[in-house]
Design a protein around this motif. Structure first.
Motif, PDB file in Angstrom:
ATOM      1  N   ALA A 520      54.516   6.133 -92.174  1.00  0.00           N
ATOM      2  CA  ALA A 520      54.952   7.498 -91.860  1.00  0.00           C
ATOM      3  C   ALA A 520      56.419   7.695 -92.241  1.00  0.00           C
ATOM      4  O   ALA A 520      57.273   6.867 -91.907  1.00  0.00           O
ATOM      5  N   THR A 521      56.703   8.810 -92.921  1.00  0.00           N
ATOM      6  CA  THR A 521      58.077   9.067 -93.379  1.00  0.00           C
ATOM      7  C   THR A 521      58.635  10.403 -92.893  1.00  0.00           C
ATOM      8  O   THR A 521      59.738  10.793 -93.292  1.00  0.00           O
ATOM      9  N   SER A 522      57.868  11.124 -92.050  1.00  0.00           N
ATOM     10  CA  SER A 522      58.356  12.419 -91.572  1.00  0.00           C
ATOM     11  C   SER A 522      57.625  12.790 -90.296  1.00  0.00           C
ATOM     12  O   SER A 522      56.593  12.199 -89.942  1.00  0.00           O
ATOM     13  N   GLU A 528      50.106  14.351 -88.540  1.00  0.00           N
ATOM     14  CA  GLU A 528      48.840  14.158 -89.255  1.00  0.00           C
ATOM     15  C   GLU A 528      48.189  12.835 -88.846  1.00  0.00           C
ATOM     16  O   GLU A 528      46.965  12.766 -88.677  1.00  0.00           O
ATOM     17  N   LEU A 529      48.995  11.801 -88.688  1.00  0.00           N
ATOM     18  CA  LEU A 529      48.475  10.498 -88.281  1.00  0.00           C
ATOM     19  C   LEU A 529      47.828  10.592 -86.902  1.00  0.00           C
ATOM     20  O   LEU A 529      46.752  10.026 -86.661  1.00  0.00           O
ATOM     21  N   SER A 554      49.392  12.742 -73.698  1.00  0.00           N
ATOM     22  CA  SER A 554      50.078  13.974 -73.289  1.00  0.00           C
ATOM     23  C   SER A 554      51.566  13.937 -73.627  1.00  0.00           C
ATOM     24  O   SER A 554      52.218  14.990 -73.680  1.00  0.00           O
ATOM     25  N   THR A 555      52.117  12.762 -73.857  1.00  0.00           N
ATOM     26  CA  THR A 555      53.556  12.669 -74.119  1.00  0.00           C
ATOM     27  C   THR A 555      53.883  12.346 -75.582  1.00  0.00           C
ATOM     28  O   THR A 555      55.076  12.248 -75.922  1.00  0.00           O
ATOM     29  N   TYR A 556      52.880  12.200 -76.422  1.00  0.00           N
ATOM     30  CA  TYR A 556      53.159  11.913 -77.837  1.00  0.00           C
ATOM     31  C   TYR A 556      53.905  13.111 -78.429  1.00  0.00           C
ATOM     32  O   TYR A 556      53.418  14.259 -78.367  1.00  0.00           O
ATOM     33  N   PRO A 557      55.052  12.895 -79.017  1.00  0.00           N
ATOM     34  CA  PRO A 557      55.915  14.032 -79.414  1.00  0.00           C
ATOM     35  C   PRO A 557      55.325  14.924 -80.495  1.00  0.00           C
ATOM     36  O   PRO A 557      55.756  16.087 -80.626  1.00  0.00           O
ATOM     37  N   TRP A 558      54.377  14.446 -81.282  1.00  0.00           N
ATOM     38  CA  TRP A 558      53.883  15.233 -82.405  1.00  0.00           C
ATOM     39  C   TRP A 558      52.394  15.545 -82.281  1.00  0.00           C
ATOM     40  O   TRP A 558      51.705  15.752 -83.263  1.00  0.00           O
ATOM     41  N   ALA A 559      51.915  15.569 -81.016  1.00  0.00           N
ATOM     42  CA  ALA A 559      50.492  15.842 -80.765  1.00  0.00           C
ATOM     43  C   ALA A 559      50.194  17.321 -80.990  1.00  0.00           C
ATOM     44  O   ALA A 559      51.041  18.179 -80.806  1.00  0.00           O
TER      45      ALA A 559
END
Length: 559
Positions: A520-522, A528-529, A554-559
């Motif tokens: 992952a680079t962004s 997306e992952l 619930s705490t994943y920043p990019w969910a």
């Protein structure tokens, strides 16, 4: 298919090439008599002659011509003379019932001769493997030739010859090369060319003028010089006679002991040089030898202490245990296992065999089993991964370490797949008989078995004590520390800090490891992952997040 022909030199004569080691010092009559223990020693000495002929056959392939080569049909007086000489040396004798008996010395000499033959065969196979790896990468259009080929040329000429040989009864005629294969410039045309040769080749194997006309127009037509200009391709494809034997009828036949090497090479996609690698001889030569390395992934500073520890464990336990790297998906255990195998073998592809287990993997896929013949005429018994790498290890002249790498060990029925390996991994000095081939086999003391396994697999939970005590398990755990420098390289400082904080908080409970984030680079890719892969590992059959993962999700920043 184009009409462009392969390059040939009108003046070059390929000198005799001998890449293999020659077993020229085996005393044929001694070895033949020692092999005849318990056989009758009286005229016409049929069993003795048969064993002498066997020795001659085994060694004549790679023996230089002698002034008086050994013969199995020598006069009876000659056999009696040899028997008397060897008897005086205390090697053998004839008992009262006229049967040959070997002494302890004779048995030791016989075993040493056999061991020497095995070691030479092993060295020759290793040499052949290296040669095939390089030749298999050659392309018809390259900086090493001055011939002009169309820009779209992508044919691998030596692979084309080997594929033709394997598809057509393990042999190819030089006229088949001249009139069919040498008109090819693209790999895509090879299958049709092989089918044409198959349909045209006379059942008798002897080409008449009419049959040659049906075969095709010769690429080279230089009268009596034609064959001499064609055969350099076959000499090089055969490593100077190591793997392809020339016969008087014009056919070149694959030696049976090299079928496995050829099949393994042809099963892999043909490598293609980049435009940059075609710019110079130096760049192209670097491309050719790149296939000799088992791994092109360099060790990092973070890897070195881990690999040092794993290598030390292999040295202590590898001769009696399966070294199992145990961890959930994404912890990097496969990468570590491959790097470890490369380090142990000095990055030698010949000394590493890899197999991935799955639910259908059984004894027939791992040890030996029946496979369809290449010509479609039924089945043949073939040695599989374990037998292949074990034979290589046992035949290594220097006793160097070899590695069998089993990925996803616990995906298969371990008892059924491993077979005798499970019992004899800790008893390398004991032989056992294989049930299908009925061959006697010992596990090589220099064979290290490395496996990867997921301890959370259902099958891993069912491993019994018989299996567990033959494993030396090394935990490969999820590691925020390993992720930290990777995230720092690939992401902005702010994003890396957020990812590391979240992962460190939940790494112990998540069903995936740090490796999932290494590409992952962004922030966009991290989102997306999550939605494409990670969240689906946390849900139940109804699509709901399982209880133990609710906080993490619930705490994943990019969910």
């Amino acid at each position: 298919m184009t009409s462009t022909q392969w390059s040939t030199a009108s003046h070059d004569v390929i000198p005799p090439l001998e890449f293999d080691l020659l077993l020229t010092e085996v005393p044929t009559y001694l070895h033949g008599l020692l092999r005849s223990e318990h056989e009758e020693f009286r005229e016409p000495y049929a069993a003795v002659r048969q064993n002498i002929q066997t020795v001659i056959n085994e060694n004549s392939v790679r023996s230089r011509a002698a002034a008086q080569p050994p013969r199995s049909d020598v006069a009876p007086s000659r056999l009696r003379t040899w028997k008397k000489v060897f008897e005086e040396f205390g090697l053998l004798y004839v008992s009262d019932d006229q049967r040959l008996r070997t002494t302890a010395l004779g048995s030791r000499v016989r075993d040493l001769h056999s061991d020497l033959a095995d070691k030479v065969a092993g060295a020759n196979a290793h040499i052949a493997s290296l040669g095939l790896a390089v030749l298999g990468r050659h392309t018809l259009r390259s900086p090493l030739t001055t011939a002009s080929y169309p820009p779209e040329t992508d044919l691998h000429p030596y692979r084309a010859i080997w594929a033709t040989v394997r598809a057509l009864d393990d042999r190819v005629h030089w006229e088949e090369l001249n009139r069919v294969l040498m008109h090819l410039t693209q790999d895509a045309d090879l299958r049709a060319a092989i089918d044409h040769i198959r349909a045209t080749r006379p059942a008798s194997g002897s080409y008449t003028e009419a049959a040659l006309g049906r075969l095709g127009t010769p690429a080279v037509d230089d009268g009596a010089e034609t064959r001499r200009r064609i055969t350099p391709w076959l000499i090089k494809a055969g490593l100077g006679g190591t793997i392809l034997a020339e016969a008087a009828d014009g056919f070149y036949t694959l030696r049976p002991e090299y079928r496995t090497l050829i099949d393994a090479l042809l099963s892999e996609p043909a490598p293609t040089p980049t435009p940059q690698q075609l710019l110079s001889r130096e760049a192209y030569l670097a491309y050719l030898i790149a296939g000799l390395a088992a791994s092109d992934a360099p060790e990092t500073l973070e890897d070195e202490p881990v690999l040092d520890r794993l290598e030390a464990i292999c040295q202590r336990y590898g001769s009696r245990k399966i070294i199992a790297l145990s961890g959930i998906p994404g912890t990097g255990k496969t990468r570590l296992a491959r790097m470890l195998a490369s380090r142990i073998t000095q990055n030698d592809t010949y000394r590493i065999q890899e197999i991935q287990f799955h639910e259908r993997t059984g004894y027939e896929q791992f040890v030996e089993g029946f496979v369809p013949r290449t010509d479609g005429t039924g089945f043949e018994l073939k040695p599989m991964t374990l037998r292949e790498i074990n034979d290589r290890a046992r035949q290594d002249p220097g006793g160097r370490p070899y590695v069998l790498l089993i990925e996803e060990l616990t995906r298969a029925d371990v008892h059924a797949a491993l077979g005798e390996l499970l019992t004899y991994i800790e008893h390398r000095d004991r032989s056992f008989r294989l049930p299908l081939s009925q061959l006697d086999m010992k596990l090589a003391p220099n064979l290290v078995v490395i496996a990867t396994m997921n301890p959370r697999d259902k099958s891993a939970l069912r491993l019994d004590q018989a299996i567990l005590r033959r494993l030396h398990q090394i935990s490969v755990a999820p590691s925020p520390a390993i992720l930290q420098p990777i995230a720092a390289r690939n992401l902005t400082a702010e994003v890396a800090v957020k990812l590391l904080a979240w992962y460190a908080n939940y790494a112990a409970v998540l069903p995936f490891g740090h490796g999932e984030f290494t590409q992952a680079t962004s922030e966009e890719e991290l989102g997306e992952l999550w939605h494409g892969t990670l969240v689906h590992t946390l849900t139940d059959v109804s699509g709901q997040i399982r209880g133990e993962f609710v906080d993490a999700a619930s705490t994943y920043p990019w969910a």
